[in-house]
Design a protein around this motif. Structure first.
Motif, PDB file in Angstrom:
ATOM      1  N   GLY A 105       2.863 -29.540  -4.290  1.00  0.00           N
ATOM      2  CA  GLY A 105       3.772 -28.899  -5.233  1.00  0.00           C
ATOM      3  C   GLY A 105       3.269 -27.591  -5.813  1.00  0.00           C
ATOM      4  N   LYS A 106       2.059 -27.179  -5.457  1.00  0.00           N
ATOM      5  CA  LYS A 106       1.486 -25.936  -5.977  1.00  0.00           C
ATOM      6  C   LYS A 106       2.144 -24.734  -5.291  1.00  0.00           C
ATOM      7  CE  LYS A 106      -2.877 -23.556  -6.620  1.00  0.00           C
ATOM      8  NZ  LYS A 106      -4.283 -23.479  -6.241  1.00  0.00           N
ATOM      9  N   LYS A 107       2.532 -23.710  -6.088  1.00  0.00           N
ATOM     10  CA  LYS A 107       3.146 -22.508  -5.541  1.00  0.00           C
ATOM     11  C   LYS A 107       2.074 -21.582  -4.979  1.00  0.00           C
ATOM     12  CE  LYS A 107       7.505 -21.500  -7.727  1.00  0.00           C
ATOM     13  NZ  LYS A 107       8.221 -20.555  -8.588  1.00  0.00           N
ATOM     14  N   ILE A 108       2.365 -20.978  -3.824  1.00  0.00           N
ATOM     15  CA  ILE A 108       1.447 -20.019  -3.211  1.00  0.00           C
ATOM     16  C   ILE A 108       2.231 -18.787  -2.776  1.00  0.00           C
ATOM     17  CG2 ILE A 108      -0.238 -21.712  -2.412  1.00  0.00           C
ATOM     18  CD1 ILE A 108       1.103 -21.382   0.394  1.00  0.00           C
ATOM     19  N   ARG A 109       1.509 -17.669  -2.604  1.00  0.00           N
ATOM     20  CA  ARG A 109       2.107 -16.443  -2.090  1.00  0.00           C
ATOM     21  C   ARG A 109       1.804 -16.351  -0.600  1.00  0.00           C
ATOM     22  NH1 ARG A 109      -0.444 -11.851  -5.694  1.00  0.00           N
ATOM     23  NH2 ARG A 109      -2.304 -12.998  -5.112  1.00  0.00           N
ATOM     24  N   VAL A 110       2.793 -15.943   0.182  1.00  0.00           N
ATOM     25  CA  VAL A 110       2.645 -15.849   1.631  1.00  0.00           C
ATOM     26  C   VAL A 110       3.086 -14.462   2.072  1.00  0.00           C
ATOM     27  CG1 VAL A 110       3.384 -16.804   3.845  1.00  0.00           C
ATOM     28  CG2 VAL A 110       3.078 -18.315   1.894  1.00  0.00           C
ATOM     29  N   CYS A 111       2.296 -13.846   2.951  1.00  0.00           N
ATOM     30  CA  CYS A 111       2.627 -12.516   3.481  1.00  0.00           C
ATOM     31  C   CYS A 111       3.830 -12.624   4.402  1.00  0.00           C
ATOM     32  CB  CYS A 111       1.429 -11.954   4.237  1.00  0.00           C
ATOM     33  SG  CYS A 111       1.748 -10.365   5.034  1.00  0.00           S
ATOM     34  N   ARG A 112       4.802 -11.720   4.257  1.00  0.00           N
ATOM     35  CA  ARG A 112       5.991 -11.733   5.103  1.00  0.00           C
ATOM     36  C   ARG A 112       5.703 -11.175   6.498  1.00  0.00           C
ATOM     37  NH1 ARG A 112      10.934 -12.550   2.260  1.00  0.00           N
ATOM     38  NH2 ARG A 112      10.584 -12.508   0.015  1.00  0.00           N
ATOM     39  N   LYS A 113       4.662 -10.363   6.642  1.00  0.00           N
ATOM     40  CA  LYS A 113       4.367  -9.735   7.929  1.00  0.00           C
ATOM     41  C   LYS A 113       3.587 -10.667   8.857  1.00  0.00           C
ATOM     42  CE  LYS A 113       5.723  -5.570   6.457  1.00  0.00           C
ATOM     43  NZ  LYS A 113       5.476  -4.194   6.455  1.00  0.00           N
ATOM     44  N   CYS A 114       2.493 -11.289   8.329  1.00  0.00           N
ATOM     45  CA  CYS A 114       1.638 -12.109   9.181  1.00  0.00           C
ATOM     46  C   CYS A 114       1.748 -13.608   8.903  1.00  0.00           C
ATOM     47  CB  CYS A 114       0.181 -11.667   9.061  1.00  0.00           C
ATOM     48  SG  CYS A 114      -0.563 -11.921   7.447  1.00  0.00           S
ATOM     49  N   GLY A 115       2.366 -13.995   7.793  1.00  0.00           N
ATOM     50  CA  GLY A 115       2.541 -15.407   7.487  1.00  0.00           C
ATOM     51  C   GLY A 115       1.328 -16.081   6.884  1.00  0.00           C
ATOM     52  N   GLU A 116       0.288 -15.321   6.556  1.00  0.00           N
ATOM     53  CA  GLU A 116      -0.931 -15.884   5.980  1.00  0.00           C
ATOM     54  C   GLU A 116      -0.783 -16.083   4.474  1.00  0.00           C
ATOM     55  OE1 GLU A 116      -3.972 -16.935   7.217  1.00  0.00           O
ATOM     56  OE2 GLU A 116      -3.031 -16.755   9.198  1.00  0.00           O
ATOM     57  N   MET A 117      -1.497 -17.092   3.944  1.00  0.00           N
ATOM     58  CA  MET A 117      -1.500 -17.367   2.523  1.00  0.00           C
ATOM     59  C   MET A 117      -2.343 -16.316   1.798  1.00  0.00           C
ATOM     60  SD  MET A 117      -2.506 -20.919   0.660  1.00  0.00           S
ATOM     61  CE  MET A 117      -4.274 -20.793   0.761  1.00  0.00           C
ATOM     62  N   LYS A 153       3.095  -2.088  -4.451  1.00  0.00           N
ATOM     63  CA  LYS A 153       3.376  -3.158  -3.504  1.00  0.00           C
ATOM     64  C   LYS A 153       2.048  -3.764  -3.058  1.00  0.00           C
ATOM     65  CE  LYS A 153       6.939  -3.043  -0.561  1.00  0.00           C
ATOM     66  NZ  LYS A 153       7.738  -2.732   0.642  1.00  0.00           N
ATOM     67  N   LEU A 154       2.032  -5.073  -2.943  1.00  0.00           N
ATOM     68  CA  LEU A 154       0.840  -5.827  -2.587  1.00  0.00           C
ATOM     69  C   LEU A 154       0.410  -5.545  -1.151  1.00  0.00           C
ATOM     70  CD1 LEU A 154      -1.113  -8.132  -3.506  1.00  0.00           C
ATOM     71  CD2 LEU A 154       0.519  -9.705  -2.505  1.00  0.00           C
ATOM     72  N   ILE A 155      -0.912  -5.410  -0.933  1.00  0.00           N
ATOM     73  CA  ILE A 155      -1.466  -5.255   0.406  1.00  0.00           C
ATOM     74  C   ILE A 155      -2.061  -6.591   0.821  1.00  0.00           C
ATOM     75  CG2 ILE A 155      -3.214  -4.115   1.808  1.00  0.00           C
ATOM     76  CD1 ILE A 155      -2.937  -1.693   0.019  1.00  0.00           C
ATOM     77  N   CYS A 156      -1.628  -7.104   1.971  1.00  0.00           N
ATOM     78  CA  CYS A 156      -2.129  -8.382   2.476  1.00  0.00           C
ATOM     79  C   CYS A 156      -3.591  -8.218   2.884  1.00  0.00           C
ATOM     80  CB  CYS A 156      -1.300  -8.838   3.669  1.00  0.00           C
ATOM     81  SG  CYS A 156      -1.921 -10.321   4.464  1.00  0.00           S
ATOM     82  N   ASP A 195      -3.726  -6.240   6.319  1.00  0.00           N
ATOM     83  CA  ASP A 195      -3.925  -4.926   5.707  1.00  0.00           C
ATOM     84  C   ASP A 195      -2.646  -4.083   5.699  1.00  0.00           C
ATOM     85  OD1 ASP A 195      -5.842  -3.399   4.296  1.00  0.00           O
ATOM     86  OD2 ASP A 195      -5.963  -2.005   5.986  1.00  0.00           O
ATOM     87  N   GLN A 196      -1.483  -4.743   5.534  1.00  0.00           N
ATOM     88  CA  GLN A 196      -0.211  -4.047   5.445  1.00  0.00           C
ATOM     89  C   GLN A 196       0.431  -4.354   4.104  1.00  0.00           C
ATOM     90  OE1 GLN A 196       2.059  -5.394   8.827  1.00  0.00           O
ATOM     91  NE2 GLN A 196       1.372  -3.661  10.069  1.00  0.00           N
ATOM     92  N   ALA A 197       1.186  -3.381   3.578  1.00  0.00           N
ATOM     93  CA  ALA A 197       1.885  -3.583   2.307  1.00  0.00           C
ATOM     94  C   ALA A 197       3.147  -4.389   2.556  1.00  0.00           C
ATOM     95  CB  ALA A 197       2.230  -2.240   1.687  1.00  0.00           C
ATOM     96  N   SER A 198       3.317  -5.454   1.800  1.00  0.00           N
ATOM     97  CA  SER A 198       4.524  -6.262   1.931  1.00  0.00           C
ATOM     98  C   SER A 198       4.811  -6.967   0.617  1.00  0.00           C
ATOM     99  CB  SER A 198       4.382  -7.291   3.051  1.00  0.00           C
ATOM    100  OG  SER A 198       3.489  -8.307   2.676  1.00  0.00           O
TER     101      SER A 198
END
Length: 103
Positions: free
Chosen positions: A89-101, A69-72, A76-79
């Motif tokens: 239109g570019k796809k990005i990954r966003v952390c579910r815990k903190c909302g950061e890109m 599992k990815l660590i933000c 610094d949490q796994a989510s």
């Protein structure tokens, strides 16, 4: 689309290395496997060659991508990241815990 990329920090969820953290060295998207640094070591017996004396070597083996599992990097949490699109239109990954890109 895979949510794990090369040079991401991940944590192992199950198996003999459960709880260990490491950096992704290589991703095999066709097989659904990743190689994580200093995790899932196996022993390989190598024959001697002119340059190498041979012997028993330890190296990282591929493991299932579902076991990590990815660590933000920010919180610094796994989510499990969610995917959003930027205005261009570019796809990005966003952390579910903190909302950061996640880059």
């Amino acid at each position: 689309m895979l949510n794990i990329k090369k040079k991401d920090k991940v944590v192992v969820l199950s198996g003999k290395d459960k709880g260990k953290k490491g950096e992704v060295l290589k991703v095999y998207p066709e097989e659904g496997k990743v190689i994580v640094a200093k995790v899932n070591f196996v022993k390989r017996h190598t024959k001697p060659t002119q340059r190498d004396p041979g012997g028993i070597r330890e190296k990282e083996a591929p493991m299932a991508i579902g076991k990590v599992k990815l660590i933000c990097p920010k919180c610094d949490q796994a989510s499990r990241p969610k995917f959003d699109a930027l205005s261009d239109g570019k796809k990005i990954r966003v952390c579910r815990k903190c909302g950061e890109m996640i880059v």
